[in-house]
Design a protein around this motif. Sequence first.
Motif, PDB file in Angstrom:
ATOM      1  N   ASN A 111       0.825  -1.203   0.000  1.00 43.50           N
ATOM      2  CA  ASN A 111       0.000   0.000   0.000  1.00 43.50           C
ATOM      3  C   ASN A 111       0.863   1.259   0.000  1.00 43.50           C
ATOM      4  N   GLY A 112       1.982   1.199   0.758  1.00 44.45           N
ATOM      5  CA  GLY A 112       2.900   2.340   0.788  1.00 44.45           C
ATOM      6  C   GLY A 112       3.506   2.608  -0.580  1.00 44.45           C
ATOM      7  N   ALA A 113       3.844   1.506  -1.291  1.00 46.07           N
ATOM      8  CA  ALA A 113       4.422   1.672  -2.627  1.00 46.07           C
ATOM      9  C   ALA A 113       3.406   2.276  -3.593  1.00 46.07           C
ATOM     10  N   LEU A 114       2.144   1.816  -3.511  1.00 47.82           N
ATOM     11  CA  LEU A 114       1.103   2.361  -4.379  1.00 47.82           C
ATOM     12  C   LEU A 114       0.828   3.827  -4.070  1.00 47.82           C
ATOM     13  N   THR A 115       0.839   4.158  -2.766  1.00 46.15           N
ATOM     14  CA  THR A 115       0.621   5.556  -2.379  1.00 46.15           C
ATOM     15  C   THR A 115       1.725   6.447  -2.922  1.00 46.15           C
ATOM     16  N   SER A 116       2.977   5.956  -2.828  1.00 50.95           N
ATOM     17  CA  SER A 116       4.104   6.720  -3.347  1.00 50.95           C
ATOM     18  C   SER A 116       3.989   6.909  -4.859  1.00 50.95           C
ATOM     19  N   ARG A 117       3.551   5.840  -5.549  1.00 48.44           N
ATOM     20  CA  ARG A 117       3.399   5.931  -7.006  1.00 48.44           C
ATOM     21  C   ARG A 117       2.309   6.936  -7.378  1.00 48.44           C
ATOM     22  N   LEU A 118       1.189   6.903  -6.606  1.00 46.14           N
ATOM     23  CA  LEU A 118       0.101   7.840  -6.855  1.00 46.14           C
ATOM     24  C   LEU A 118       0.556   9.275  -6.637  1.00 46.14           C
ATOM     25  N   ASP A 119       1.360   9.474  -5.572  1.00 47.17           N
ATOM     26  CA  ASP A 119       1.883  10.823  -5.309  1.00 47.17           C
ATOM     27  C   ASP A 119       2.745  11.310  -6.464  1.00 47.17           C
ATOM     28  N   ASN A 120       3.561  10.381  -7.024  1.00 46.88           N
ATOM     29  CA  ASN A 120       4.418  10.767  -8.149  1.00 46.88           C
ATOM     30  C   ASN A 120       3.587  11.145  -9.380  1.00 46.88           C
ATOM     31  N   LEU A 121       2.512  10.367  -9.620  1.00 49.11           N
ATOM     32  CA  LEU A 121       1.659  10.680 -10.758  1.00 49.11           C
ATOM     33  C   LEU A 121       0.961  12.028 -10.576  1.00 49.11           C
ATOM     34  N   GLU A 122       0.476  12.264  -9.360  1.00 49.14           N
ATOM     35  CA  GLU A 122      -0.168  13.553  -9.092  1.00 49.14           C
ATOM     36  C   GLU A 122       0.817  14.701  -9.254  1.00 49.14           C
TER      37      GLU A 122
END
Length: 438
Positions: free
Chosen positions: A262-273
């Motif tokens: 979940n932490g990795a997905l959150t980090s990826r989402l932050d990068n996309l945003e």
Amino acid sequence: MRNLKTFSFLLAAGLLSVGAHAQNKSTVEGTTPLGDVTQYRTWSIGVNGGILNQTNLFHFARRGNTDMKTNAGYSLYIKNQLTPSFGIKAQYLGGKVAGNNPELGTGFETKVPYSVALSGEFTLANTSWRLYNSIIKPYASLGLGVMNSETTLIAGSAKTTNDKITKMYVPADIGLKFAISKGVNFDLGYQLNFVNKNFDGVVNGTFTPDVFTYIHAGVEFALGSPSKPYLGNSNPVATLIEDNNLRYDALKAERDALKASNGALTSRLDNLENDLKDDDGDGVPNKYDKCPNTPSGTKVDGSGCPLPEIKHETKIIEKIVTEEDKRVVDEAIKNLEFETGKSTIRTKSYESLDRVAAILIEKNFSLKLAGHTDNTGSMELNLRLSKERAESVKAYLVSKGANASRIEATGYGPTQPIATNATADGRQANRRVEFTLY
């Protein structure tokens, strides 16, 4: 007697110390609650050594022989553990027992070449829900056996040796076992032996047995595969607790893995945003904005840079589409290819599209892009694919500097065929993007 107590105390302290330092999970590893007996080793052998004399905790049947002579004794046994708390063992015991009556000046010495008994052994620690450790094992056993002995009577300096006799006897044992590994126990025990004939050379009454004591220590070894624990060391409660701990650890590991994912997905989402952020609000993300911080309301091109100011002059500009312009557009249409079923433009189409972009920039033409498909697949899918392909061409031209506001992209799906969809060639002709330059 004092030496006997000292020996017993030191031996018990030593084994308790060994047991305390040897506590581990090896007696329950690889087993499951209510698991089949095949998960365990059930046979074992034991070797013990200790001291024999006529004393006992209650001082009965001593015949006035208060001067005890302590002698060495030895025993070995083989046992079949039927359940965690009960097993049957066959024991061999040998040694010598002696004692003196200082008031009469008499005494005896009895040699025991052998004795064999069959006993039932009950392990308390493997049945109590409160004593759920898998290391220290209180036990008790009771059996029946046959003993061969030879007694020598002593009166002053005279000695008289009786014939060897065979008699029944009852061994009763209590003690502690200390499990130090899957199949090895230290054994500390106190055994009373009740003999039904004149063991000490004195004929007994009808219901008066002879009694002698065997205080012993030794080692028990389980037989079979070393990978399995010994059933006699298997406390069901300890097995249940260990199984519960393993399940808890597995759930905890799964939870930690999910949290990490979940932490990795959150980090990826932050990068996309972050990639999509547009601080100056001009419609071009920061990542692709070559002219950041343009004033609000400024019209920009595809790279985010301000468009040239239009002078408000009353001037009619005539735009003429030449034959050469038409040829460039026709060539781009002819060379335009996409990845199968996708809106991704193949690289071989870039060169002709670059020439169209150059015309749009140079002559400030407007361009209408109309995407079409054949009738293969659902209407919804074809409308979306035709729209995406037209938008993909627009995005490419804008990336080369064309004015996005002058390019219109529309998808018509299979609604405007230019050939029959009944043949492969017809369907190929219908899959197209039309360019209208004006």
